[in-house]
Motif scaffolding. Structure first.
Motif, short mmCIF file in Angstrom:
data_model
loop_
_atom_site.label_atom_id
_atom_site.label_comp_id
_atom_site.label_asym_id
_atom_site.label_seq_id
_atom_site.Cartn_x
_atom_site.Cartn_y
_atom_site.Cartn_z
N TYR A 268 3.82 3.66 1.39
CA TYR A 268 5.01 4.25 0.75
C TYR A 268 5.96 3.16 0.27
O TYR A 268 6.43 3.19 -0.88
CB TYR A 268 5.71 5.17 1.76
N GLY A 271 4.53 1.34 -2.66
CA GLY A 271 4.64 2.14 -3.87
C GLY A 271 6.01 2.05 -4.50
O GLY A 271 6.16 2.11 -5.73
N ARG A 413 -3.77 1.14 -6.62
CA ARG A 413 -2.33 1.03 -6.70
C ARG A 413 -1.74 2.37 -6.29
O ARG A 413 -2.33 3.42 -6.59
CB ARG A 413 -1.87 0.67 -8.12
N PHE A 414 -0.58 2.33 -5.67
CA PHE A 414 0.08 3.54 -5.18
C PHE A 414 1.45 3.66 -5.83
O PHE A 414 2.20 2.69 -5.91
CB PHE A 414 0.21 3.50 -3.66
N ARG A 415 1.78 4.89 -6.26
CA ARG A 415 3.08 5.17 -6.83
C ARG A 415 3.60 6.49 -6.25
O ARG A 415 2.83 7.44 -6.05
CB ARG A 415 3.01 5.29 -8.36
N MET A 438 1.45 10.52 -2.73
CA MET A 438 1.42 9.38 -3.65
C MET A 438 0.36 9.59 -4.73
O MET A 438 -0.71 10.18 -4.47
CB MET A 438 1.09 8.09 -2.89
#
Length: 444
Positions: A268, A271, A413-415, A438
């Motif tokens: 988290y 991100g 990749r995490f957003r 996410m």
């Protein structure tokens, strides 16, 4: 004691905790108002003393008793005595036995390939959803952690980890969220709700015990007594069957919650801070090259990844607090704390103490370079607790978490999902109210 703190309340302090939004937030408020040592009403334990200064915590680091009332909610999981509050003389040899397994490098290496396979399987499932649907980090990572702990410490797996997680949640919710009072007009409904909740908890506990018995049975049928396996070590040490089952239950509970939660909060934060995530990705590419997963030896070379995990656990400690009980008077700075006092460890307040963590709300993995660590007291960072009741599985948890992060961050990749609010809430661990959702994309 003459320790500063708020005036006593008739409700035992429950209203103040609720008004603050939880005990961890209440601690932040108390220490901001009254200083590093605070006297306050701890619901369920009377008056307690909370300590948010790591230097003062040193005077309590020897304490080896826990206040029984605060840990009574775990009693349904134990048949041979609540393992969280067993007397110091019984606790010490049991702890050493656990450490011989959970903290041992040979056992970590033995199970590392299995951990890698489990983390890779989760990454494969997320890859199928990448760009199409968000992932629920805490749900999926708690299930992964449960699979890992079953494979590592218990000598087997469970067929339906989601069902086991749900059963743990049912048992804990029934103990942690007991109704505090029902209006007279709703008394009948209140009794019905409590009865239904108790029935669900009993059924869930029966499912948990059946699952543990299956795991133990599978272990015995395999004939293993390897001391790098928790059940094998307990059997070899001559522990009675009820204590073995209790240890398995508590280990499953602690491990499946804390490791998955720590990884989820780390992802988290990454991100929300893509510049830090890029540094982690660059390190992974440098250390692993074209390999998708690390070897056990690679973890020691992933320094920035480790720093990032530690900083995430500072901001979001999986277990937000702990407690001990004094067996004799304790001198704490200018104060003397009487015997029988509950000493409260507000991990979050310790981790947010601005005297040791400048701009404590910022996410800065560089706080954990060797040079920066050397500037701080050793108890400034205590995500696994302190002293003889600290987490026996800390070393194992770090291996699992670092491996999982390495596998996931090498591929993705995490957003944050736009519009999804992430709100920390207290349960058995520091959870998110509606999970952490996410968007995942495959790295090019």
């Amino acid at each position: 004691m003459n320790i500063p703190g708020p005036e006593p309340r008739s409700d035992g302090g429950a209203g103040a905790v609720a008004a603050a939004g939880g005990l961890h937030t209440y601690q932040l408020q108390l220490h901001a108002a009254y200083g590093p040592v605070v006297r306050f009403q701890l619901p369920g334990a009377g008056t307690a003393v909370s300590i948010a200064d790591p230097v003062l915590l040193e005077a309590t680091a020897h304490l080896d008793e826990r206040p029984a009332r605060l840990f009574a909610f775990l009693e349904p999981l134990c048949e041979a005595g609540n393992l969280q509050v067993i007397p110091a003389e019984e606790h010490a040899p049991w702890r050493q036995l656990l450490l011989s397994v959970l903290a041992g490098r040979p056992s970590h290496e033995r199970h590392f390939a299995q951990f890698t396979a489990l983390a890779t399987a989760l990454a494969d499932r997320w890859a199928e959803r990448a760009g199409r649907a968000p992932v629920a980090l805490q749900k999926d990572l708690a299930a992964l952690s449960l699979r890992m702990i079953c494979g590592y410490a218990l000598g087997g797996d469970v067929a339906d980890p989601d069902a086991v997680i749900a059963a743990f949640e049912e048992v804990l919710t029934s103990r942690l969220e007991q109704p505090q009072g029902v209006p007279a007009s709703d008394a009948q409904e209140g009794r019905a709700e409590r009865a239904a909740r108790a029935a669900r908890a009993e059924a869930a506990l029966a499912r948990l015990r059946a699952t543990v018995d299956e795991v133990i049975g599978a272990h015995h049928s395999g004939g293993r007594t390897d001391r790098s396996d928790l059940i094998g070590a307990l059997v070899e040490a001559g522990e009675r069957p009820a204590r073995i089952r209790d240890t398995v239950m508590v280990t499953m509970l602690a491990a499946h919650h804390t490791t998955g939660v720590a990884v989820s909060w780390t992802l988290y934060l990454l991100g929300r801070h893509p510049e830090v995530a890029e540094k982690v990705a660059e390190e992974l590419d440098r250390v692993l090259g074209e390999r998708a997963v690390p070897d056990y030896a690679d973890l020691r070379r992933l320094r920035y990844l480790e720093m990032t995990l530690k900083e995430a656990m500072r901001l979001y400690p999986p277990g937000p607090y702990g407690a001990r009980e004094t067996s004799e008077p304790l001198h704490l700075g200018d104060y003397e704390i009487p015997a029988g006092t509950t000493v409260f460890y507000p991990f979050w307040a310790v981790h947010m103490n601005p005297d040791y963590w400048p701009e404590p709300e910022k996410f800065l993995p560089e706080r954990f370079t060797p040079e920066e660590v050397a500037k701080r007291p050793r108890l400034a960072h205590i995500p696994f607790g302190l002293g003889p009741r600290s987490c026996e599985g800390a070393a194992l948890a770090m291996v699992e978490a670092e491996l999982t992060l390495a596998v996931l961050l090498k591929r993705f990749r995490f957003r944050p999902v736009p519009g999804h609010e992430v709100t920390p809430v207290e349960r058995f661990v520091l959870w998110a109210a509606d999970d952490i959702r996410m968007d995942v994309s495959v790295r090019g």
